[in-house]
Design a protein around this motif. Structure first.
Motif, mmCIF file in Angstrom:
data_model
loop_
_atom_site.group_PDB
_atom_site.id
_atom_site.type_symbol
_atom_site.label_atom_id
_atom_site.label_comp_id
_atom_site.label_asym_id
_atom_site.label_seq_id
_atom_site.Cartn_x
_atom_site.Cartn_y
_atom_site.Cartn_z
ATOM 1 N N SER A 35 -3.581 1.463 -4.706
ATOM 2 C CA SER A 35 -4.932 2.177 -4.259
ATOM 3 C C SER A 35 -6.163 1.502 -4.445
ATOM 4 O O SER A 35 -7.231 1.632 -4.662
ATOM 5 N N HIS A 88 1.289 5.667 1.618
ATOM 6 C CA HIS A 88 0.046 6.084 1.002
ATOM 7 C C HIS A 88 -0.527 7.446 1.476
ATOM 8 O O HIS A 88 -0.938 7.575 2.572
ATOM 9 N N VAL A 116 -5.278 10.312 -6.018
ATOM 10 C CA VAL A 116 -4.219 9.572 -5.864
ATOM 11 C C VAL A 116 -3.422 9.239 -7.085
ATOM 12 O O VAL A 116 -2.264 9.416 -7.332
ATOM 13 N N TRP A 138 1.607 4.122 -5.478
ATOM 14 C CA TRP A 138 0.968 3.346 -4.456
ATOM 15 C C TRP A 138 -0.099 2.266 -4.969
ATOM 16 O O TRP A 138 -0.683 2.749 -5.791
ATOM 17 N N VAL A 191 0.865 -1.254 0.006
ATOM 18 C CA VAL A 191 0.032 0.053 0.095
ATOM 19 C C VAL A 191 0.950 1.219 -0.023
ATOM 20 O O VAL A 191 0.751 2.263 -0.752
ATOM 21 N N ASN A 192 1.975 1.036 0.849
ATOM 22 C CA ASN A 192 3.033 2.054 0.877
ATOM 23 C C ASN A 192 4.080 1.886 -0.398
ATOM 24 O O ASN A 192 4.098 0.708 -0.722
#
Length: 523
Positions: free
Chosen positions: A463, A97, A474, A461, A76-77
């Motif tokens: 998402s 994120h 994002v 990232w 996610v990060n």
């Protein structure tokens, strides 16, 4: 020194501070990376709203729609793995994120929560004999960055304070925590905020500490060990845990007789006492407390000394101060720095020495007689010392511009090939790309951050857990400022790469004249 601690800020000022692009990513990357737009857009959209309303859904085993949480997804990060020693050790910086980062900032700086945290820190720091020097600070001087203010804060309150304490104490122990951030137990954040007893008794989301704990797990695939490293926000969260350890240590030390002082800068400790028995007892207590938090001290870096003055100054700095190094040609000076880098690898003084070298060659208006040799030496220094990747590439950016375009490309290719022999050199690739921008195509670079510079459609990232407009923000908001790239100087400015040259004992900021000749002309 004119700095302002984050704990001196009101909630909205603290929020603004934490949401600054430079504090979102507080490690060195080229100036065209800019996260401000995506952070601002996310902040505006999610403010005051339940984050679950932005989550996507998935079909569970019973055929029903179920909310998809970030803790259920890997990566996610964005993990930016940075080599630590030029070999196989590495440090995983993370670009959290933006939605999770901003959401946590909003949670911490909500008016009542911020009031609670400031009050809690006051209690954790109650014992004045244990001084925390590492709380995030903001510079209030226009000509000083927050990073410079932080490092000057260390120099003033750790190094200089240690020298002063030699008047009062006979013994000092230097020690630090091994791999601190990757080993922080997320539940211990709740203990720090609420007390361990309350946090264990009440495990639901009614407690601020549990909310923080849950969000940290969301950033790490549901894991409870480790917090992301690479932002001021996580430095602040780490201070909660380390401040809690300070408080617990204070309780144990109170049972012992004797005068002591402890200076702590993040995971680095200096323990002063007049009795070696007391100093060792404090060390034992600290070891026990950290063990309960899943942390441990680095035995190889623990030093006991009766010479407080000399031990207060890092060995690399003492070595450089006592080296006659300012009456040499450029190549001899760089060879001297190279030799120093073998004796004191990845040291702060190495960065400082290279910054002085940069300032010297920046002002040199003639052609270098040995450009290829100089580049080869600086590449060798960087190859073995990942800490100096940014300043090394800045020096290369000056030297390489004396070569033809064909030879510039050749040097870059050779440099990339050389660094390809060791793992986790994405940080160096990002800085080499900074040289290449405007010189040649970007086809050399496999690092994801590099690819985003040439293609905005690349996603940094994961998402998948988001839906609608928030996901679009994002994915579609560029983190590369094209206007900055268009105006880039071929030379990487020192302001983009410097840590801070706080030691002015040796100054290469102007060309040296020795016996009536330019230093560069000396053989």
């Amino acid at each position: 020194m004119k700095v302002k601690s984050i704990l001196q800020m009101k909630n909205l000022e603290a929020k603004s501070f934490l949401l600054e692009s430079k504090n979102y990513a507080n490690f060195q990357i080229p100036e065209y990376f800019d996260f401000q737009k995506v952070l601002d857009k996310v902040d505006k959209l999610i403010l005051g709203k339940d984050l679950k309303t932005f989550h996507s859904t998935k079909i569970d085993d019973n055929g029903k729609n179920k909310i998809l949480y970030p803790s259920e997804l890997e990566n996610v990060n964005y993990k930016f793995v940075n080599n630590k020693d030029g070999k196989y050790s590495y440090r995983p910086f993370q670009l959290i994120h933006p939605v999770l980062y901003t959401s946590l900032v909003q949670l911490l700086t909500e008016k009542q929560n911020w009031k609670k945290l400031r009050k809690r820190f006051k209690k954790l720091h109650k014992n004045k004999e244990i001084e925390c020097i590492s709380m995030p600070v903001k510079s209030i001087k226009e000509d000083m960055t927050d990073l410079s203010a932080t490092i000057l804060n260390w120099w003033s309150n750790i190094e200089q304070r240690s020298i002063e304490l030699a008047m009062d104490y006979d013994y000092v122990i230097h020690t630090d925590i091994t791999n601190c951030y990757p080993n922080i137990y997320t539940h211990s954040v709740a203990w720090a905020v609420e007390t361990k007893t309350i946090a264990k008794k009440t495990r639901d989301s009614s407690l601020l500490g549990n909310q923080i704990d849950s969000m940290l797990q969301s950033m790490s695939y549901g894991q409870t060990n480790g917090i992301p490293q690479g932002s001021v926000l996580m430095d602040f969260v780490a201070e909660l845990v380390l401040g809690y350890a300070d408080s617990e240590l204070s309780k144990k030390i109170s049972r012992h007789k004797g005068k002591y002082k402890i200076l702590r800068y993040r995971d680095d400790y200096r323990i002063f006492a007049n009795s070696p028995i007391l100093a060792e007892e404090i060390m034992k207590n600290l070891t026990d407390i950290l063990s309960d938090l899943g942390l441990s001290l680095g035995a190889s870096k623990t030093i006991v000394s009766q010479d407080i003055i000399r031990s207060s100054i890092k060995k690399d700095k003492l070595s450089w101060i006592t080296t006659v190094n300012y009456r040499y040609s450029f190549q001899k000076q760089l060879l001297l720095i190279n030799d120093f880098s073998h004796k004191h690898p990845n040291s702060g003084q190495l960065s400082n020495a290279l910054e002085k070298f940069y300032r010297r060659i920046e002002k040199f208006k003639k052609e270098f007689n040995d450009t290829y040799a100089l580049i080869s030496i600086i590449v060798d220094i960087a190859y073995r010392n990942p800490r100096v990747y940014p300043i090394s590439t800045a020096i290369i950016s000056i030297l390489i511009n004396q070569l033809s375009m064909k030879n510039q490309k050749l040097v870059i290719k050779k440099t990339i090939k050389k660094f390809g022999r060791i793992p986790n050199t994405g940080h160096m690739m990002v800085w080499l790309q900074r040289i290449v921008v405007g010189i040649s195509s970007q086809q050399y670079f496999e690092e994801k951050l590099c690819k985003i510079v040439t293609d905005d459609k690349k996603k940094l990232w994961n998402s998948k857990w988001l839906n609608g407009k928030l996901k679009q923000i994002v994915n579609d908001t560029s983190i590369v400022n094209r206007k900055v790239i268009e105006k880039l100087d071929k030379h990487i400015p020192i302001s983009s790469v410097r840590e801070i040259g706080y030691d002015a004992s040796v100054d290469f900021s102007s060309p040296m004249i020795v016996e009536g000749r330019d230093a560069e002309d000396l053989s």
